[in-house]
Design a protein around this motif. Structure first.
Motif, PDB file in Angstrom:
ATOM      1  N   GLU A  41      10.450   0.978  -1.207  1.00  0.00           N
ATOM      2  CA  GLU A  41       9.792   0.463  -2.413  1.00  0.00           C
ATOM      3  C   GLU A  41       8.287   0.305  -2.213  1.00  0.00           C
ATOM      4  OE1 GLU A  41      13.512  -1.893  -4.557  1.00  0.00           O
ATOM      5  OE2 GLU A  41      11.886  -3.059  -3.655  1.00  0.00           O
ATOM      6  N   PHE A  42       7.902  -0.091  -1.004  1.00  0.00           N
ATOM      7  CA  PHE A  42       6.474  -0.211  -0.703  1.00  0.00           C
ATOM      8  C   PHE A  42       5.783   1.152  -0.835  1.00  0.00           C
ATOM      9  CE2 PHE A  42       3.311   0.660   2.597  1.00  0.00           C
ATOM     10  CZ  PHE A  42       2.281  -0.167   2.181  1.00  0.00           C
ATOM     11  N   ALA A  45       5.596   2.235  -4.534  1.00  0.00           N
ATOM     12  CA  ALA A  45       4.629   1.468  -5.334  1.00  0.00           C
ATOM     13  C   ALA A  45       3.192   1.843  -5.004  1.00  0.00           C
ATOM     14  CB  ALA A  45       4.841  -0.029  -5.114  1.00  0.00           C
ATOM     15  N   THR A  46       2.916   2.123  -3.736  1.00  0.00           N
ATOM     16  CA  THR A  46       1.519   2.355  -3.345  1.00  0.00           C
ATOM     17  C   THR A  46       1.079   3.802  -3.540  1.00  0.00           C
ATOM     18  OG1 THR A  46       2.265   2.634  -1.055  1.00  0.00           O
ATOM     19  CG2 THR A  46       1.408   0.456  -1.675  1.00  0.00           C
ATOM     20  N   SER A  51       1.542   3.268 -10.929  1.00  0.00           N
ATOM     21  CA  SER A  51       1.897   1.915 -10.495  1.00  0.00           C
ATOM     22  C   SER A  51       0.651   1.038 -10.436  1.00  0.00           C
ATOM     23  CB  SER A  51       2.548   1.983  -9.113  1.00  0.00           C
ATOM     24  OG  SER A  51       2.443   0.740  -8.456  1.00  0.00           O
ATOM     25  N   LYS A  53       0.178  -1.048  -8.365  1.00  0.00           N
ATOM     26  CA  LYS A  53      -0.059  -1.270  -6.935  1.00  0.00           C
ATOM     27  C   LYS A  53      -0.497   0.009  -6.217  1.00  0.00           C
ATOM     28  CE  LYS A  53       3.043  -5.205  -6.673  1.00  0.00           C
ATOM     29  NZ  LYS A  53       4.394  -5.678  -6.309  1.00  0.00           N
ATOM     30  N   TYR A 253      -2.435  -1.728   4.917  1.00  0.00           N
ATOM     31  CA  TYR A 253      -1.497  -2.031   3.832  1.00  0.00           C
ATOM     32  C   TYR A 253      -0.099  -2.304   4.373  1.00  0.00           C
ATOM     33  CZ  TYR A 253      -4.563  -1.593  -0.115  1.00  0.00           C
ATOM     34  OH  TYR A 253      -5.541  -1.842  -1.031  1.00  0.00           O
ATOM     35  N   ARG A 270      -1.036  -9.119   5.187  1.00  0.00           N
ATOM     36  CA  ARG A 270      -0.485  -9.682   3.952  1.00  0.00           C
ATOM     37  C   ARG A 270      -1.544 -10.388   3.102  1.00  0.00           C
ATOM     38  NH1 ARG A 270       4.620  -9.053   1.590  1.00  0.00           N
ATOM     39  NH2 ARG A 270       4.840 -11.296   1.287  1.00  0.00           N
ATOM     40  N   SER A 275       0.020  -4.588  -2.945  1.00  0.00           N
ATOM     41  CA  SER A 275       1.277  -4.561  -2.207  1.00  0.00           C
ATOM     42  C   SER A 275       0.996  -4.401  -0.717  1.00  0.00           C
ATOM     43  CB  SER A 275       2.104  -3.374  -2.703  1.00  0.00           C
ATOM     44  OG  SER A 275       3.368  -3.382  -2.115  1.00  0.00           O
ATOM     45  N   ARG A 276       1.402  -5.364   0.088  1.00  0.00           N
ATOM     46  CA  ARG A 276       1.171  -5.288   1.536  1.00  0.00           C
ATOM     47  C   ARG A 276       2.484  -5.585   2.242  1.00  0.00           C
ATOM     48  NH1 ARG A 276      -4.742  -4.269   2.477  1.00  0.00           N
ATOM     49  NH2 ARG A 276      -5.553  -4.723   0.414  1.00  0.00           N
TER      50      ARG A 276
END
Lengths: 344, 344
Positions: A41-42, A45-46, A51, A53, A253, A270, A275-276
């Motif tokens: 998901e990370f 999203a990135t 997105s 993010k 990230y 973080r 998003s991290r």
């Protein structure tokens, strides 16, 4: 025209690879579960331009601790094994060391006595075996050693005790435009010797404990760099974000670790916007690897121990914890798999 | 399918660019002559797979000094101008500095008195203006300044006084698989703020004079890095090859400089096997830029002076010397050209 044809063929190959990559699971050694889900998901999203993010490609930095995160750290850090095994050759060149501590104890081979050596003793061993030679001499020595040295439990090369699921994560991130960096407490020059071959991480992307070198000329007037026992940065704890700033100059990230020495790197990661991803590897698989950490009640002084306090911080702050036992289908790559880190 | 179509279009674009690049002169601002010839021949020899001097893509490293090599360094290094111009704002925050030297002299604006400040005085000014704040605060301050500060002679932004022919060399090298690095005596954090926008060199490829940072937490418990007046590496002279080893871990195949501070970097580069390019920029164009160095008989203590001894070493060892007057058709990019270093 020949060159053009080659380019055309290459671009076709890229097209097919792109089609294949869409279909295949990028993390085949991972069981479905919260850890795999968080990583996928990370990345989605990135890298999805629609997105909120989304992260610009040049900003995509991911950092990985080495010992206990990318390869086995028990019963001793591999680099410590290297230093100890260099002592006999060193004493042959400098016989005066044979009757000097801590070298005398190391040469005795008495494991019980060696276990009692102090941190100061180890610093003397490290200084004697990692400095004083030229950079080229050191690289050749480490290369020779790492190509034959084996771990006593599995009788495998140390470089064959890397975690297959983590190699997949690094490849997956690179395929999505991330630059993967090592951020290790180990010696920067030591790790650089094998990082490209083993992990696909080039020397310029290895951040480690850094010592100074001295530029000079050999007897033929040829320029050379000599390794000096002058610490520039101890790349653990607060040294990790400091080393990341020094060597990269951007906040990661994503960051992966396994012990309190990685805490500050994960916190720093973080603390950025968007998003991290902060990930800890939990060693809970005594059968296939080792079990140590919060669930095992080992003392906090164990090498690389994932403490209860770190576990609590991870839970409180939404970090991802990987259970080696539950999240990983396999631990090590198949023996003889050519180049682990680099897609052929 | 949308993604696939995008990839197909991109690959077609790559094909056309490849065709175009073959036909066009990669160094349009250069006159034909020995300097241009040496650069083009070096790139051809190191990238042609049939050449005995072929270099693997991952080994292709090129390093560039900044002041006097990539942009104007007279009458003062740009970073020194920045430090001096920060003093009034600093004194407003810390009024006790107003009556303390060397700050009092700087605040007086008396150019004659300022010219007499010692190296020790400058170190105090540098420490006061480049350290003590967080990394984020510093970056924001430099960004604001560099976007408006202008050079007195041309009334152009400092970032518009980069050398167009050198931007072309960097693009040409990158198009041929070289990673381009800055290796500057300037502050690493200072240069990183604009290096990507101005030169196409990302922060992680800037090697400069390095100071330590300290990891800590702000009053809200948020991690932060504070810049400290603790020198890790003075990136000039012997510090340049030392910095290259620390930050890159590979020996460059090409290095560009203009002063005795670059001598060791060029020597180190040339001492490698195969084809290695060492280049010096000679400032011999008083009309379009400045003239200083061996032909001008200026004292060796001038900023960035290309000494007679350096010129003799270059001639003896087959280094390439660029005459700004004879080799460069233009010095600066056209005003308002969007992003200099990065191909749009």
């Amino acid at each position: 025209m020949k060159q053009i044809r080659l380019i055309a063929l290459t671009t076709l190959a890229v097209l097919f690879l792109a089609l294949g990559a869409q279909a295949a699971d990028p993390l085949p050694s991972w069981n479905d579960g919260p850890a795999k889900k968080a990583i996928v998901e990370f990345v989605q999203a990135t890298t999805d331009k629609t997105s909120p993010k989304f992260v610009q490609p040049e900003e995509r930095i991911a950092t990985f601790d080495q010992d206990g995160t990318l390869w086995v750290e028990h019963p001793m850090y591999t680099q410590v094994v290297y230093c100890l095994e260099q002592v006999p050759a060193l004493a042959a060149k400098k016989p005066e060391l044979k009757n000097m501590e801590p070298f005398k104890t190391v040469l005795s081979g008495n494991r019980e006595a060696m276990a009692k050596l102090s941190m100061e003793d180890f610093e003397k061993i490290i200084a004697a075996t990692l400095t004083g030679m030229t950079v080229d001499e050191f690289n050749a020595e480490v290369k020779k050693w790492i190509e034959t040295a084996r771990h006593p439990r599995w009788n495998r090369l140390y470089t064959e005790l890397v975690y297959q699921p983590m190699l997949e994560v690094m490849q997956y991130l690179r395929a999505n435009g991330f630059k993967t960096y090592m951020v290790t407490g180990g010696g920067q020059d030591f790790v650089r010797v094998y990082s490209e071959r083993v992990y696909g991480i080039p020397p310029e992307q290895v951040v480690g404990t850094m010592s100074g070198t001295r530029f000079g000329y050999d007897r033929n007037g040829r320029p050379m760099l000599t390794k000096e026992p002058r610490l520039l940065l101890n790349d653990t704890n607060a040294g990790k974000p400091e080393g990341i700033h020094l060597m990269i100059g951007r906040r990661p990230y994503a960051a992966f670790g396994n012990s309190p020495g990685d805490r500050e790197m994960l916190e720093y990661t973080r603390a950025g916007d968007g998003s991290r991803l902060a990930v800890l590897v939990l060693h809970d698989d005594a059968e296939r690897e080792y079990a140590y950490g919060p669930a095992q009640g080992l003392p906090d002084t164990e090498v690389g121990t994932f403490t209860q306090a770190l576990y609590d911080e991870a839970m409180k702050n939404g970090w991802t914890v990987i259970s080696m036992k539950n999240d990983w289908k396999t631990i090590f790559p198949p023996l003889g798999s050519a180049v682990h880190g680099v897609t052929p």
